[in-house]
Design a protein around this motif. Sequence first.
Motif: not given
Length: 173
Positions: A110-121, A143-149
Motif C-alpha cells: 500500500g505504499c504510494k510514495k517511493i524513493l529510488f536511488p539510481a539502482l545499479g549506477a 506510475a498509475a499505481s502510485f502518487e509519487r515516484l
Amino acid sequence: MTQIELTWGDILTMGGDALVCPAHKYLIRGRGLSAQIYAHCGTQLTPQCTRQRACPVGEARLTKAYDLPVDYLLHTVTPQWSSGDQWGSQAIVQLRCCYESVLKLAEQRGCKKILFPALGAGTNRFPHEIAAHQGLAVLRSYAASFERLTVCLHSPTALAQWQKIERRFYGPH
C-alpha cells in the motif's frame, strides 16, 4: 497523474512511504547507500534483515525503516555491470526486474510514495544512461499505481544524465 520526479541530494532525508535500498543477497550491510542506510538505522535493522530469506538479483524484500523519514525499506539486489560484454543484456534484464519487484512489493504493502536511488549506477557501475533508460521505462509503466515516484541522484551531473535520457525518450513532463 503520478509524478515521476528526478532530483539530487541526500535521499536519507527525504520523506515518503518507502525507500529502495540496494542490497546484498543476504541483506547484510553492503557498500555505498546500503552502508549509509545501515549506519543511519543503527542496530535495529540487522536482526530484521537476518530473518529474511536470501534475495536473489532482481527480487525485493521489505523491512521497517527505523529512524528514517519513511515507513519501509525495499531491499533489492542489483546486478553488477560487466562493461557491456556478453552478460550485459542479462544484467539489463535483471536491473529492470529490480524496479519491477520493488514496485510490486510496494503496491502490495500500500505504499504510494517511493524513493529510488539510481539502482545499479553506484557501486555496481551501471552507466547512468543505461540505468536511467531502464529505470524510467519501468517507473513509467507502473506510475498509475502510485502518487509519487522519486529518483534521487547523488550529484547534479548524474541528475543531468537522467534528465537527458528522460527528454530524449519520453519528452518533457
